[in-house]
Design a protein around this motif. Structure first.
Motif, PDB file in Angstrom:
ATOM      1  N   GLN A  25      -5.484  41.677  35.341  1.00 51.01           N
ATOM      2  CA  GLN A  25      -5.263  40.836  34.149  1.00 51.01           C
ATOM      3  C   GLN A  25      -5.625  41.578  32.870  1.00 51.01           C
ATOM      4  OE1 GLN A  25      -3.686  37.841  34.143  1.00 51.01           O
ATOM      5  NE2 GLN A  25      -3.706  38.143  31.942  1.00 51.01           N
ATOM      6  N   ASP A  29      -3.167  42.192  29.798  1.00 49.61           N
ATOM      7  CA  ASP A  29      -3.520  41.807  28.427  1.00 49.61           C
ATOM      8  C   ASP A  29      -3.396  42.989  27.475  1.00 49.61           C
ATOM      9  OD1 ASP A  29      -4.036  39.287  29.387  1.00 49.61           O
ATOM     10  OD2 ASP A  29      -6.225  39.529  29.423  1.00 49.61           O
ATOM     11  N   GLU A  33      -0.680  43.331  24.461  1.00 47.96           N
ATOM     12  CA  GLU A  33      -1.118  43.593  23.093  1.00 47.96           C
ATOM     13  C   GLU A  33      -0.324  44.769  22.521  1.00 47.96           C
ATOM     14  OE1 GLU A  33      -5.156  45.243  21.058  1.00 47.96           O
ATOM     15  OE2 GLU A  33      -5.411  43.667  22.572  1.00 47.96           O
TER      16      GLU A  33
END
Length: 194
Positions: A25, A29, A33
Motif C-alpha cells: 500500500q 500511495d 502521488e
C-alpha cells in the motif's frame, strides 16, 4: 574489536532495514502521488488549468490506479522490496522500498509508459475502426450479392414465364393450325365427295 563493532552495526542496519520495509500500500500511495504530480504538470502544460484538464486528470489517475491495483507485484528481499508490472512481456520496476521510504520511478519513464499506453490505445482503436469498416464493407457486399441473386432469380422467373407464355402461344397456334388443317381436310374431303 573494530570487526565486531562493524558486524554489530551491519546486523543492526540489516534488522532496521528488515523492520522498516514498506508494504504494498505504501508503494501504491507513493506511485499515485508521483502519478498525480506528473499528470498535474502534463495537464497544465498541454491543456491549461480548466475544467477539461481536471476531468482528464481524474480519468488518467483513476485508470492508473486501477492498473496498479490489478497488475502491481511486490518482490520482497527482506532488507528492501521492489514493485513491478509486466508490460508487453517485460517486467518494469516501478519502485524500491527501504527504511520505510519508497523511491519511485522517474517522470521520464512514466511519460514514456503513458505515451506507450496511449499509442497502444490509439492503435487498438484504429484496428477496431478498421475491423468495423471491414465488417461494414463485408455487410454491404453481402447485401449487394443478395440483391444481385434476387435480381437474377427474378429475371430467371421472368424468362421462364415468357418461355411458358411463348410455348403456350405456339401450342395455341399449333392447335389453331391443326384445326384449320382438319377443317381444310374436311372441306377437301367434302369437295372430293361432291
Amino acid at each position: 574489536m573494530k570487526k565486531l563493532l562493524a558486524v554489530i552495526i551491519v546486523l543492526l542496519v540489516a534488522i532496521l532495514m528488515a523492520l522498516t520495509v514498506p508494504d504494498k500500500q505504501k508503494h501504491k500511495d507513493a506511485m499515485m502521488e508521483a502519478v498525480n504530480e506528473f499528470v498535474e504538470e502534463e495537464a497544465v502544460d498541454k491543456l491549461g488549468d480548466n475544467i477539461l484538464a481536471k476531468l482528464g486528470k481524474g480519468v488518467v489517475v483513476k485508470t492508473v490506479e486501477t492498473a496498479l491495483n490489478s497488475k502491481l507485484k511486490v518482490d520482497n528481499y527482506y532488507l528492501f522490496n521492489t514493485t513491478h508490472v509486466r508490460l508487453k512481456g517485460e517486467d518494469q520496476i516501478l519502485s524500491v522500498g527501504m527504511f520505510g521510504h519508497v523511491f519511485t520511478f522517474d517522470k521520464q519513464m512514466l511519460r514514456d509508459k503513458l505515451d506507450e499506453a496511449l499509442n497502444a490505445k490509439e492503435e487498438a482503436a484504429s484496428e477496431k475502426e478498421a475491423a468495423k469498416e471491414s465488417a461494414k464493407e463485408l455487410k454491404r457486399l453481402q447485401k449487394e450479392q443478395r440483391k444481385r441473386e434476387k435480381e437474377l432469380e427474378k429475371e430467371q422467373k421472368k424468362r421462364e414465364k415468357e418461355a411458358a407464355k411463348e410455348a403456350k402461344q405456339r401450342a395455341k397456334e399449333a392447335e389453331k393450325a391443326a384445326k384449320e388443317a382438319a377443317k381444310e381436310a374436311k372441306r377437301r374431303a367434302k369437295e372430293a365427295k361432291n
